[in-house]
Design a protein around this motif. Structure first.
Motif, PDB file in Angstrom:
ATOM      1  N   SER A  53       3.698  -6.272  -1.801  1.00  0.00           N
ATOM      2  CA  SER A  53       2.626  -6.513  -0.846  1.00  0.00           C
ATOM      3  C   SER A  53       1.316  -5.922  -1.367  1.00  0.00           C
ATOM      4  N   GLY A  54       0.325  -6.737  -1.479  1.00  0.00           N
ATOM      5  CA  GLY A  54      -0.969  -6.301  -1.969  1.00  0.00           C
ATOM      6  C   GLY A  54      -1.169  -6.579  -3.440  1.00  0.00           C
ATOM      7  N   SER A  55      -0.141  -6.304  -4.243  1.00  0.00           N
ATOM      8  CA  SER A  55      -0.265  -6.526  -5.687  1.00  0.00           C
ATOM      9  C   SER A  55       0.097  -7.951  -6.086  1.00  0.00           C
ATOM     10  N   VAL A  56       1.127  -8.510  -5.447  1.00  0.00           N
ATOM     11  CA  VAL A  56       1.564  -9.875  -5.749  1.00  0.00           C
ATOM     12  C   VAL A  56       1.303 -10.800  -4.569  1.00  0.00           C
ATOM     13  N   VAL A  62       1.421 -10.901   4.686  1.00  0.00           N
ATOM     14  CA  VAL A  62       2.810 -10.434   4.732  1.00  0.00           C
ATOM     15  C   VAL A  62       2.926  -8.985   5.183  1.00  0.00           C
ATOM     16  N   SER A  63       1.776  -8.260   5.245  1.00  0.00           N
ATOM     17  CA  SER A  63       1.779  -6.865   5.673  1.00  0.00           C
ATOM     18  C   SER A  63       2.677  -6.019   4.770  1.00  0.00           C
ATOM     19  N   LYS A  64       3.156  -4.881   5.296  1.00  0.00           N
ATOM     20  CA  LYS A  64       4.084  -4.006   4.582  1.00  0.00           C
ATOM     21  C   LYS A  64       5.137  -3.496   5.560  1.00  0.00           C
ATOM     22  N   PRO A  65       6.347  -3.183   5.069  1.00  0.00           N
ATOM     23  CA  PRO A  65       7.377  -2.662   5.975  1.00  0.00           C
ATOM     24  C   PRO A  65       6.934  -1.419   6.741  1.00  0.00           C
ATOM     25  N   THR A  66       6.146  -0.552   6.089  1.00  0.00           N
ATOM     26  CA  THR A  66       5.681   0.656   6.787  1.00  0.00           C
ATOM     27  C   THR A  66       4.745   0.291   7.936  1.00  0.00           C
ATOM     28  N   ASP A  67       3.855  -0.678   7.710  1.00  0.00           N
ATOM     29  CA  ASP A  67       2.946  -1.108   8.778  1.00  0.00           C
ATOM     30  C   ASP A  67       3.710  -1.831   9.892  1.00  0.00           C
ATOM     31  N   VAL A  68       4.718  -2.610   9.503  1.00  0.00           N
ATOM     32  CA  VAL A  68       5.521  -3.322  10.495  1.00  0.00           C
ATOM     33  C   VAL A  68       6.293  -2.338  11.368  1.00  0.00           C
ATOM     34  N   SER A  69       6.865  -1.317  10.751  1.00  0.00           N
ATOM     35  CA  SER A  69       7.603  -0.316  11.529  1.00  0.00           C
ATOM     36  C   SER A  69       6.688   0.397  12.508  1.00  0.00           C
TER      37      SER A  69
END
Length: 288
Positions: A53-56, A62-69
């Protein structure tokens, strides 16, 4: 002689008990391995998601799992989030129950009366061919943007699945078994108990498992189109605001609801088939 016989029986019992313990241990290990592999796959996906996420992949999409949690924690910690979950749950359960009832009655009536089946089956097939989500605006005009319109959409999708499974199950019912029961002096309730119910049990519960996700799909689709609360409304709002973490948090809630509904239906399926004597019959091993 008695002592020798007792000794042989004792050794046999020991062997049987040992074999049972071995089978139970193997089953436990197999289950544990499956669970561990599932957790490993989920951890791998989450890890790749976090890294890419962010790099590719674009983080805004798609956000990130940490942000989703974090968004999920915020959703479950708010009264508005639980109001949306309760609203969607009520609509799904009500629509599912009504759809099962309607589909069951239609299947039993049209399957038991061949003439009615021949008359109405093409009409039902034509109506079933219309995408349920396409009828959502019509239901919204009839019932408004409240829960009733979503319940109607969900019930319609479930009803057709249940109807076809019961209707075809009755048509495929073995006529020879019915005649045997009647020749032996059986009445209608005997045919129902010994032939009809065992024949329809498996397709009926298969229809329930298929109809569960359809009920959720119908409710979420209706909430997408027009609603003031519900998980679908929350998903639509998050997508409009380009809030990917909240979007994925809502999807996790939907997955949890689907798994919970499927778990309840699976338990009910297992219990009912076991009571009817139709549970899985595993072949015995050669040494048993």
């Amino acid at each position: 002689m008695v002592t020798a016989t007792s000794s042989v029986e004792s050794k046999t019992e020991v062997k049987v008990a040992t074999r049972k313990r071995g089978v139970g241990s193997d089953a436990w290990r197999s289950t544990a391995l499956v669970v561990v592999l599932r957790i490993a796959v989920i951890a791998l996906v989450l890890g790749l998601w976090q890294v890419m996420s962010g790099s590719v992949l674009p983080e805004y999409a798609v956000s990130k799992p940490t942000d989703v949690s974090h968004a999920l924690w915020k959703l479950l910690g708010s009264s508005a989030g639980w109001t949306d979950i309760k609203t969607t749950t009520f609509e799904v359960v009500a629509g599912f129950g009504i759809g099962v009832a309607i589909g069951t009655v239609m299947g039993l009536v049209l399957g038991s009366v061949p003439l009615m089946g021949r008359v109405f089956e093409p009409l039902i097939a034509a109506l079933n061919g219309i995408p349920k989500i396409a009828l959502a605006p019509l239901f919204l005009l009839f019932f408004g943007i409240g829960p009733l319109s979503k319940i109607t959409i969900a019930a319609m999708g479930v009803a057709f699945v249940v109807f076809y499974n019961i209707y075809l199950g009755l048509r495929l019912r073995e006529r020879e078994l019915v005649e045997i029961v009647q020749v032996m002096g059986g009445r209608r309730h005997h045919v129902l108990s010994y032939v009809t119910i065992p024949t329809l049990a498996a397709p009926f519960f298969a229809a329930l498992k298929t109809g569960g996700p359809l009920a959720i799909l119908g409710v979420i689709g209706g909430e997408f189109i027009a609603s003031t609360e519900g998980v679908g409304h929350q998903l639509f709002t998050a997508a409009t605001n380009l809030d990917a973490p909240t979007e994925f948090a809502g999807l996790i809630v939907l997955v949890a609801m689907t798994l919970a509904l499927n778990g309840v239906l699976t338990a009910l399926d297992t219990y009912a088939l076991k009571r009817l004597g139709l549970g899985d019959r595993r072949p015995r091993s050669q040494g048993a």
